[in-house]
Write a protein that holds these residues in place. Structure first.
Motif, PDB file in Angstrom:
ATOM      1  N   TYR A   1       5.126  -3.072   6.265  1.00  0.00           N
ATOM      2  CA  TYR A   1       3.764  -3.000   6.796  1.00  0.00           C
ATOM      3  C   TYR A   1       2.738  -3.437   5.757  1.00  0.00           C
ATOM      4  N   GLY A   2       2.799  -4.709   5.385  1.00  0.00           N
ATOM      5  CA  GLY A   2       1.780  -5.264   4.492  1.00  0.00           C
ATOM      6  C   GLY A   2       2.325  -5.980   3.286  1.00  0.00           C
ATOM      7  N   GLY A   3       3.428  -5.489   2.712  1.00  0.00           N
ATOM      8  CA  GLY A   3       4.022  -6.167   1.574  1.00  0.00           C
ATOM      9  C   GLY A   3       3.371  -5.824   0.245  1.00  0.00           C
TER      10      GLY A   3
ATOM     11  N   VAL B   1       0.697  -2.621  -4.156  1.00  0.00           N
ATOM     12  CA  VAL B   1      -0.005  -2.687  -5.440  1.00  0.00           C
ATOM     13  C   VAL B   1      -1.383  -2.040  -5.387  1.00  0.00           C
ATOM     14  N   TYR B   2      -2.164  -2.392  -4.361  1.00  0.00           N
ATOM     15  CA  TYR B   2      -3.526  -1.864  -4.305  1.00  0.00           C
ATOM     16  C   TYR B   2      -3.608  -0.530  -3.558  1.00  0.00           C
ATOM     17  N   GLY B   3      -2.726  -0.353  -2.594  1.00  0.00           N
ATOM     18  CA  GLY B   3      -2.708   0.914  -1.872  1.00  0.00           C
ATOM     19  C   GLY B   3      -2.412   2.087  -2.791  1.00  0.00           C
ATOM     20  N   TRP B   4      -1.497   1.872  -3.747  1.00  0.00           N
ATOM     21  CA  TRP B   4      -1.150   2.935  -4.707  1.00  0.00           C
ATOM     22  C   TRP B   4      -2.368   3.352  -5.527  1.00  0.00           C
ATOM     23  N   LEU B   5      -3.147   2.379  -6.005  1.00  0.00           N
ATOM     24  CA  LEU B   5      -4.316   2.678  -6.831  1.00  0.00           C
ATOM     25  C   LEU B   5      -5.407   3.379  -6.025  1.00  0.00           C
TER      26      LEU B   5
ATOM     27  N   PHE C   1       0.185 -10.741   1.583  1.00  0.00           N
ATOM     28  CA  PHE C   1       0.181  -9.710   2.627  1.00  0.00           C
ATOM     29  C   PHE C   1       1.218 -10.091   3.666  1.00  0.00           C
ATOM     30  N   ASN C   2       2.200  -9.226   3.879  1.00  0.00           N
ATOM     31  CA  ASN C   2       3.307  -9.532   4.771  1.00  0.00           C
ATOM     32  C   ASN C   2       2.910  -9.344   6.233  1.00  0.00           C
TER      33      ASN C   2
END
Length: 488
Positions: free
Chosen positions: A77-79, A84-88, A241-242
């Protein structure tokens, strides 16, 4: 050390206040003093230092567990961009929650933690109900967390067995869902046995668990991209972005010395270090990702377990076999094992504290202190993860909400406090919790079928229905909130 006790005469509970006389330069345990001021005698041994408490906290947070178990979901769901940015983004908002909780913890360093905080901060009229809702939400969330962590370990063991016997394409042995459930039950039993050990042993194991989690993260984030013969470009890792999937979108406070200071320190440091280390782990693994559809394909060697396939292919491409990848997967499995162990430890302390106040069935059994001190589908697993997240976040959010509303003027900060920014940070934390609750309740795949439906709203709704119903029918007549035990 000599300790003399004097009875206070300022409150209706006639609480015992400690007068500590120590030789040398040792400082008094202010957390113990504060515990007695709150009306509780010490029953759990205070053998955990701030570093030991951090070790348990870091093992519960366990970036290895969270990222390894849910890497498939991120890729689907996004790749890379989502990972990378979701975690931050999530890490930053989680820090706001942690800061607010740390401020409250510094003022009320009890093992009951969340439900005690809610009772105190909600005021006498709402205290029993607030305590009841927070306590049961927290317990349900922790049970779901323990279940999901240990089930993710059982799944990983299945993949290790599959790869070790030849892989999906080499006739490897793939355990059935019933065998995975059996492994899951064995892990839960082992963790229960370990948590019956004395607190000194648990402290040592907590250290070992934190060391394994830190070591596994650094080893994997460095080794995997290093040995991989094919590496992703920085553009792929930071911008891709997947859209190819075709689908849509801890409490051990009383056992800590100087808990009013060291408890908050352990909380904040565990969250902060986990954000940084977890981001490095995501980057390291994602630089070894080159073919997302293949990694998610159930027909690959690891049966569609993406991160295991990354490990396996990295070593297979370099050395001609994937044995090194299997070893790396085993390293991650050890980290997850200690996360499950620490989760059970945290869970047991919450049950102890809630039972101490008579809120658990058979409370007289569960609050005794040891003087020695199935999930059949991916949908069910994801629902359990979501229930754990929402349950725990709701339990975190309730005392924070009461602190910034009902107790905004009466809140007495402890040694760790946010000063004039406490209310602002609290509101940010509450809004984030509300947002994440909605997001975790939405469908993640389209079209919606019985295999893709998000059952989290049903599970959370049922939990709240049972909790509120039990309050209306029974608990409101006898449950009065946290019970002081200083004279018992």
């Amino acid at each position: 050390m000599d300790m003399r006790w004097a009875r206070g005469h300022g409150g209706e509970n006639n609480m015992v206040l400690p007068l500590q006389v120590r030789s040398g330069n040792a400082s008094p345990d202010t957390g113990l003093a504060r515990l007695h001021e709150l009306g509780y005698k010490q029953e759990l041994k205070r053998d955990l230092s701030v570093v030991s408490n951090f070790a348990f906290s870091f093992s519960v947070v366990s970036v290895v567990t969270g990222i390894t178990a849910l890497y498939n979901t991120g890729l689907t769901y996004g790749g890379p961009v989502v990972l990378v940015y979701g975690w931050l983004i999530a890490g930053a908002f989680t820090m706001f929650v942690g800061l607010s909780m740390a401020e409250i913890c510094s003022s009320y360093p009890t093992s009951g933690g969340l439900y005690y905080w809610s009772a105190t901060l909600a005021g006498p009229d709402w205290a029993p109900f607030a305590s009841w809702i927070t306590g049961w939400t927290n317990i349900a969330g922790q049970w779901a967390l323990t279940t999901s962590v240990d089930f993710s370990l059982a799944q990983m063991i299945r993949v290790i067995i599959l790869l070790s016997t030849g892989g999906n394409n080499g006739g490897g042995y793939s355990a059935s869902k019933y065998e995975v459930i059996g492994i899951h039950g064995g892990i839960l039993l082992l963790h229960a046995i370990i948590n019956s050990l004395p607190i000194s042993c648990l402290s040592l194991l907590g250290w070992l668990g934190a060391a394994c989690n830190i070591l596994s993260v650094f080893v994997l984030m460095i080794v995997i991209p290093t040995v991989a013969t094919e590496r992703a470009s920085p553009k792929f890792v930071f911008t891709y972005f997947n859209t190819d999937n075709g689908e849509g979108i801890n409490s051990r406070i009383e056992e800590t010395k100087g808990a009013d200071v060291n408890g908050p320190r352990a909380m904040i440091s565990a969250i902060g270090i986990s954000i940084v280390v977890g981001w490095g782990y995501i980057l390291g693994i994602t630089f070894a990702v080159t073919d997302i559809p293949y990694l998610l394909n159930p027909e690959n060697d690891a049966g569609g377990y993406a991160i295991a396939e990354v490990f396996y292919l990295a070593f297979k491409g370099r050395y001609g076999n994937g044995a090194g990848g299997i070893i790396c997967l085993g390293v991650a499995a050890v980290g997850i094992f200690f996360c499950g162990m620490s989760s059970v430890t945290s869970n047991s302390r919450m049950v102890y504290a809630f039972s101490r106040d008579g809120a658990m069935p058979l409370s007289s059994l569960w609050h005794k202190v040891n003087k020695q001190e199935s999930l059949g589908s991916l949908v069910a697993f994801q629902t359990m993860v979501s229930l754990a997240t929402i349950g725990l976040y709701l339990a975190y959010g309730l005392p924070i909400f009461f602190r910034i509303t009902l107790a905004r003027k009466s809140f007495a900060p402890g040694p760790f406090n946010l000063g004039r920014y406490g209310v602002l940070v609290g509101w940010i934390a509450v809004l984030w919790i509300a947002t994440i609750t909605v997001l975790f309740s939405l469908p993640v795949s389209y079209p919606i079928t019985d295999r893709t439906l998000n059952y989290t709203p049903v599970a959370v709704g049922l939990l709240l229905l049972l909790t509120v119903s039990s309050w209306i029918v029974s608990a409101r007549h006898w449950f009065k909130g946290p019970i002081t035990n200083i004279n018992s």
